[in-house]
Design an enzyme around this catalytic site. Structure first.
Site, PDB file in Angstrom:
ATOM      1  N   LYS A  17      38.871  82.363   2.998  1.00  0.00           N
ATOM      2  CA  LYS A  17      38.499  81.204   2.188  1.00  0.00           C
ATOM      3  C   LYS A  17      38.276  79.952   3.054  1.00  0.00           C
ATOM      4  O   LYS A  17      37.311  79.230   2.848  1.00  0.00           O
ATOM      5  CB  LYS A  17      39.623  80.946   1.179  1.00  0.00           C
ATOM      6  CG  LYS A  17      39.204  80.213  -0.044  1.00  0.00           C
ATOM      7  CD  LYS A  17      40.061  80.587  -1.247  1.00  0.00           C
ATOM      8  CE  LYS A  17      41.538  80.568  -0.967  1.00  0.00           C
ATOM      9  NZ  LYS A  17      42.141  79.238  -1.024  1.00  0.00           N
ATOM     10  N   ARG A  92      44.133  76.215 -10.026  1.00  0.00           N
ATOM     11  CA  ARG A  92      45.084  77.321  -9.875  1.00  0.00           C
ATOM     12  C   ARG A  92      45.597  77.774 -11.250  1.00  0.00           C
ATOM     13  O   ARG A  92      46.259  78.788 -11.333  1.00  0.00           O
ATOM     14  CB  ARG A  92      46.314  76.888  -9.074  1.00  0.00           C
ATOM     15  CG  ARG A  92      46.094  76.621  -7.597  1.00  0.00           C
ATOM     16  CD  ARG A  92      46.308  77.881  -6.769  1.00  0.00           C
ATOM     17  NE  ARG A  92      47.254  77.808  -5.674  1.00  0.00           N
ATOM     18  CZ  ARG A  92      47.057  77.238  -4.498  1.00  0.00           C
ATOM     19  NH1 ARG A  92      45.957  76.599  -4.239  1.00  0.00           N
ATOM     20  NH2 ARG A  92      47.978  77.305  -3.571  1.00  0.00           N
ATOM     21  N   ARG A 131      47.862  91.006  12.705  1.00  0.00           N
ATOM     22  CA  ARG A 131      47.708  89.645  13.219  1.00  0.00           C
ATOM     23  C   ARG A 131      48.815  89.331  14.214  1.00  0.00           C
ATOM     24  O   ARG A 131      49.976  89.658  13.999  1.00  0.00           O
ATOM     25  CB  ARG A 131      47.748  88.649  12.062  1.00  0.00           C
ATOM     26  CG  ARG A 131      47.660  87.203  12.522  1.00  0.00           C
ATOM     27  CD  ARG A 131      47.206  86.308  11.437  1.00  0.00           C
ATOM     28  NE  ARG A 131      48.207  86.124  10.398  1.00  0.00           N
ATOM     29  CZ  ARG A 131      47.981  85.406   9.308  1.00  0.00           C
ATOM     30  NH1 ARG A 131      46.816  84.837   9.111  1.00  0.00           N
ATOM     31  NH2 ARG A 131      48.923  85.259   8.397  1.00  0.00           N
ATOM     32  N   ARG A 166      54.298  87.083  13.213  1.00  0.00           N
ATOM     33  CA  ARG A 166      55.097  86.210  12.341  1.00  0.00           C
ATOM     34  C   ARG A 166      55.949  87.068  11.412  1.00  0.00           C
ATOM     35  O   ARG A 166      55.497  88.102  10.937  1.00  0.00           O
ATOM     36  CB  ARG A 166      54.189  85.336  11.485  1.00  0.00           C
ATOM     37  CG  ARG A 166      53.566  84.224  12.261  1.00  0.00           C
ATOM     38  CD  ARG A 166      53.036  83.198  11.267  1.00  0.00           C
ATOM     39  NE  ARG A 166      52.098  82.322  11.937  1.00  0.00           N
ATOM     40  CZ  ARG A 166      50.899  82.011  11.479  1.00  0.00           C
ATOM     41  NH1 ARG A 166      50.473  82.514  10.339  1.00  0.00           N
ATOM     42  NH2 ARG A 166      50.116  81.205  12.134  1.00  0.00           N
ATOM     43  N   ARG A 177      52.592  88.379  -2.051  1.00  0.00           N
ATOM     44  CA  ARG A 177      51.699  87.212  -2.126  1.00  0.00           C
ATOM     45  C   ARG A 177      50.404  87.562  -2.869  1.00  0.00           C
ATOM     46  O   ARG A 177      49.860  86.765  -3.622  1.00  0.00           O
ATOM     47  CB  ARG A 177      51.349  86.703  -0.728  1.00  0.00           C
ATOM     48  CG  ARG A 177      52.495  85.977  -0.055  1.00  0.00           C
ATOM     49  CD  ARG A 177      52.149  85.594   1.369  1.00  0.00           C
ATOM     50  NE  ARG A 177      51.066  84.638   1.465  1.00  0.00           N
ATOM     51  CZ  ARG A 177      50.284  84.479   2.527  1.00  0.00           C
ATOM     52  NH1 ARG A 177      50.474  85.232   3.602  1.00  0.00           N
ATOM     53  NH2 ARG A 177      49.317  83.595   2.543  1.00  0.00           N
TER      54      ARG A 177
HETATM   55  P1  AMP Z   1      47.453  75.936  -0.270  1.00  0.00           P
HETATM   56  O1  AMP Z   1      47.248  75.200   1.024  1.00  0.00           O
HETATM   57  O2  AMP Z   1      46.240  75.921  -1.165  1.00  0.00           O
HETATM   58  O3  AMP Z   1      48.009  77.314  -0.082  1.00  0.00           O
HETATM   59  O4  AMP Z   1      48.568  75.118  -1.077  1.00  0.00           O
HETATM   60  C1  AMP Z   1      49.855  74.900  -0.538  1.00  0.00           C
HETATM   61  C2  AMP Z   1      50.816  74.503  -1.657  1.00  0.00           C
HETATM   62  O5  AMP Z   1      50.347  73.301  -2.301  1.00  0.00           O
HETATM   63  C3  AMP Z   1      50.923  75.512  -2.789  1.00  0.00           C
HETATM   64  O6  AMP Z   1      51.873  76.506  -2.507  1.00  0.00           O
HETATM   65  C4  AMP Z   1      51.354  74.629  -3.956  1.00  0.00           C
HETATM   66  O7  AMP Z   1      52.721  74.295  -3.847  1.00  0.00           O
HETATM   67  C5  AMP Z   1      50.560  73.358  -3.702  1.00  0.00           C
HETATM   68  N1  AMP Z   1      49.220  73.400  -4.368  1.00  0.00           N
HETATM   69  C6  AMP Z   1      48.003  73.420  -3.765  1.00  0.00           C
HETATM   70  N2  AMP Z   1      47.011  73.424  -4.670  1.00  0.00           N
HETATM   71  C7  AMP Z   1      47.623  73.401  -5.889  1.00  0.00           C
HETATM   72  C8  AMP Z   1      47.138  73.416  -7.221  1.00  0.00           C
HETATM   73  N3  AMP Z   1      45.818  73.451  -7.497  1.00  0.00           N
HETATM   74  N4  AMP Z   1      48.057  73.383  -8.223  1.00  0.00           N
HETATM   75  C9  AMP Z   1      49.372  73.354  -7.973  1.00  0.00           C
HETATM   76  N5  AMP Z   1      49.898  73.356  -6.740  1.00  0.00           N
HETATM   77  C10 AMP Z   1      49.031  73.376  -5.691  1.00  0.00           C
END
Ligand code: AMP
Length: 223
Positions: A17, A92, A131, A166, A177
């Protein structure tokens, strides 16, 4: 073809992504909007909001919809990304998807396309399990892909650091996940399918050829 493009990019962990966001935003001069990046900035602030966001993120939980939707609303209302965007990590939840439609509608706009990076599960698992990263400089490697193997086994090509796996890069952790991702993403993909906005892109590798295919897909849909 429309110049402005409003795209949501969805994909499981390790589906590429981040890479594809970069490729698409650079090609069409769009804004890359990652709610994860935005929230990581907010969590550093010494404010009530910062502390609240930190609390959710530290628990690996989703930040509540009202906070995330408010943040996206501010951003789009300020006119950022007026020439188009690629959202990464947002929406999300269904509430976020519905709110995004409403916010855009208020500005006389709408979402154009939702790209679902639908990569085979076995390929995703290999990416994670094989990885390795350099313990000094963080450079990533993959023992399964010839082009990503280190020149000398176990040693970083760039800084001679030791390569490590890791602790959360195991199949078991990854499958957890992946399930979490599908629990969140599948209802959203259905929502966008019903709106006729979802397209699937099941190619995982980034090459000149697959890059061209991605651009063709976007241009065909937005012509
Ligand atoms: P990411 O970098 O997209 O994996 O996001 C890291 C963390 O940010 C996630 O585990 C959530 O805690 C929070 N987060 C990011 N985007 C959202 C979203 N659209 N809604 C709720 N929490 C978010």
């Amino acid at each position: 073809m429309k110049k402005e493009k409003r795209i949501v990019l969805m994909g499981a962990p390790a589906s590429g992504k981040g890479t594809w966001s970069k490729v698409i935003t650079e090609k069409y001069a769009l804004e890359h909007l990652s709610t994860g990046d935005l929230l990581r900035k907010v969590r550093e602030e010494d404010t009530e909001l910062g502390r609240k966001v930190r609390d959710y993120m530290d628990r690996g939980a989703l930040v509540p919809d009202d906070i995330v939707i408010g943040m996206v609303d501010d951003l789009l209302t300020r006119g950022e990304a007026a020439d188009g965007f690629v959202f990464d990590g947002f929406p999300r939840t269904l509430a976020q998807a519905e709110a995004l439609d409403i916010i855009l509608e208020r500005h006389g706009k709408s979402l154009d396309l939702v790209i679902d990076l639908d990569v085979d599960e076995k390929i995703l698992i290999d990416r994670i399990v094989y990885r390795r990263v350099c313990s000094d400089c963080g450079q990533p490697y993959n023992l399964k892909t010839a082009a990503m193997r280190p020149k000398v086994e176990g040693i970083c090509d760039y800084c001679n650091g030791r390569l490590i796996q890791r602790s959360d890069d195991t199949e078991e952790t990854f499958m957890k996940r992946l399930k979490e991702y599908h629990d969140q993403a599948d209802p959203l993909l259905d929502y966008y399918q019903k709106q006729g906005k979802r397209v699937s892109f099941s190619i995982s590798e980034l090459t000149d050829e697959t890059r061209r295919e991605m651009f063709e897909l976007i241009e065909e849909k937005l012509s």
